[in-house]
Write a protein that holds these residues in place. Structure first.
Motif, short mmCIF file in Angstrom:
data_model
loop_
_atom_site.label_atom_id
_atom_site.label_comp_id
_atom_site.label_asym_id
_atom_site.label_seq_id
_atom_site.Cartn_x
_atom_site.Cartn_y
_atom_site.Cartn_z
N LYS A 63 0.83 -1.22 -0.22
CA LYS A 63 0.06 0.10 0.01
C LYS A 63 0.79 1.21 0.09
O LYS A 63 0.48 2.18 -0.51
CB LYS A 63 -1.01 0.00 1.15
N ASP A 64 2.15 1.26 0.80
CA ASP A 64 2.90 2.34 0.86
C ASP A 64 4.05 2.32 0.09
O ASP A 64 4.76 3.39 -0.09
CB ASP A 64 2.96 3.00 2.08
N GLY A 65 4.42 1.34 -0.80
CA GLY A 65 5.48 1.32 -1.79
C GLY A 65 6.86 1.04 -0.98
O GLY A 65 7.88 0.98 -1.66
N SER A 66 6.79 0.81 0.30
CA SER A 66 8.17 0.77 1.06
C SER A 66 8.31 -0.45 2.05
O SER A 66 9.24 -0.74 2.42
CB SER A 66 8.61 1.88 1.55
N THR A 67 6.88 -0.77 2.66
CA THR A 67 7.06 -1.71 3.91
C THR A 67 6.00 -2.76 3.43
O THR A 67 4.80 -2.67 2.67
CB THR A 67 6.59 -0.98 5.09
N ASN A 68 5.77 -3.87 3.96
CA ASN A 68 4.70 -4.69 4.14
C ASN A 68 4.28 -5.49 2.80
O ASN A 68 3.29 -5.30 2.22
CB ASN A 68 3.41 -4.16 4.50
N TRP A 69 5.65 -5.74 1.91
CA TRP A 69 5.33 -6.34 0.76
C TRP A 69 4.70 -7.71 0.59
O TRP A 69 5.13 -8.57 1.54
CB TRP A 69 6.79 -6.50 0.09
N LEU A 70 3.69 -7.81 0.02
CA LEU A 70 2.98 -9.24 -0.07
C LEU A 70 3.05 -9.71 -1.41
O LEU A 70 3.05 -9.18 -2.38
CB LEU A 70 1.38 -8.89 -0.02
N TRP A 83 -2.34 0.41 -5.55
CA TRP A 83 -1.33 -0.46 -5.05
C TRP A 83 0.05 -0.03 -5.61
O TRP A 83 0.12 0.25 -6.90
CB TRP A 83 -1.48 -2.01 -5.23
N TYR A 84 1.13 -0.14 -4.88
CA TYR A 84 2.59 -0.23 -5.35
C TYR A 84 2.85 -1.63 -5.84
O TYR A 84 2.36 -2.52 -5.04
CB TYR A 84 3.49 0.22 -4.52
N PHE A 85 3.18 -1.93 -7.00
CA PHE A 85 3.89 -3.33 -7.46
C PHE A 85 5.47 -3.48 -7.50
O PHE A 85 5.88 -2.25 -8.04
CB PHE A 85 3.20 -3.79 -8.56
N ARG A 86 5.88 -4.21 -7.28
CA ARG A 86 7.46 -4.49 -7.86
C ARG A 86 7.68 -6.00 -8.17
O ARG A 86 6.75 -6.69 -7.82
CB ARG A 86 8.24 -4.01 -6.74
N ILE A 87 8.69 -6.25 -8.93
CA ILE A 87 8.96 -7.80 -9.51
C ILE A 87 10.64 -7.96 -9.17
O ILE A 87 11.47 -7.10 -9.27
CB ILE A 87 8.49 -7.88 -10.81
N GLY A 88 10.87 -9.05 -8.57
CA GLY A 88 12.04 -9.45 -8.59
C GLY A 88 12.47 -10.75 -7.83
O GLY A 88 11.47 -11.50 -7.87
N VAL A 89 13.40 -10.78 -7.07
CA VAL A 89 13.93 -12.31 -6.42
C VAL A 89 14.24 -11.89 -5.10
O VAL A 89 15.07 -11.12 -4.83
CB VAL A 89 15.01 -12.81 -7.13
N LYS A 90 13.38 -12.45 -3.99
CA LYS A 90 13.67 -12.63 -2.76
C LYS A 90 14.91 -13.21 -2.13
O LYS A 90 15.63 -13.96 -2.80
CB LYS A 90 12.36 -13.04 -1.74
N THR A 91 15.43 -12.85 -0.90
CA THR A 91 16.53 -13.74 -0.41
C THR A 91 16.20 -14.98 -0.43
O THR A 91 15.30 -15.37 0.07
CB THR A 91 16.71 -13.14 0.94
#
Length: 87
Positions: free
Chosen positions: A39-46, A65-73
């Motif tokens: 929701k805020d683009g910096s925390t609580n990524w689902l 919503w803010y969206f991003r794509i990538g690879v987690k740890t």
């Protein structure tokens, strides 16, 4: 964006209600590429979706919503994943 390591994500983009966005995952890689929203683009990524092979997909947002794509740890093994997320 080329991903060659874990914990690497695109810059978040804000998708307004009712708007759509495109996802492209390509390359030769052994990794789990994850689409996430916040929701805020910096925390609580689902996590919304995950990809372990090249793919193209269109998504939409029911509310802003803010969206991003990538690879987690822990999600990267080898190769180069090329990801794009755009509205």
């Amino acid at each position: 964006m080329q991903i060659t390591a874990a914990n690497t994500f695109t810059t978040p983009i804000l998708i307004q209600p009712g708007n759509s966005f495109d996802i492209t995952v390509s390359g030769t890689f052994v990794a789990t590429v994850v689409l996430q929203r916040s929701k805020d683009g910096s925390t609580n990524w689902l996590d919304v979706a995950s990809f372990t092979a090249p793919a193209e997909q269109t998504g939409s947002a029911g509310s802003a919503w803010y969206f991003r794509i990538g690879v987690k740890t822990g999600g990267y093994t080898s190769g180069t994943a090329v990801v794009d997320l755009f509205d």
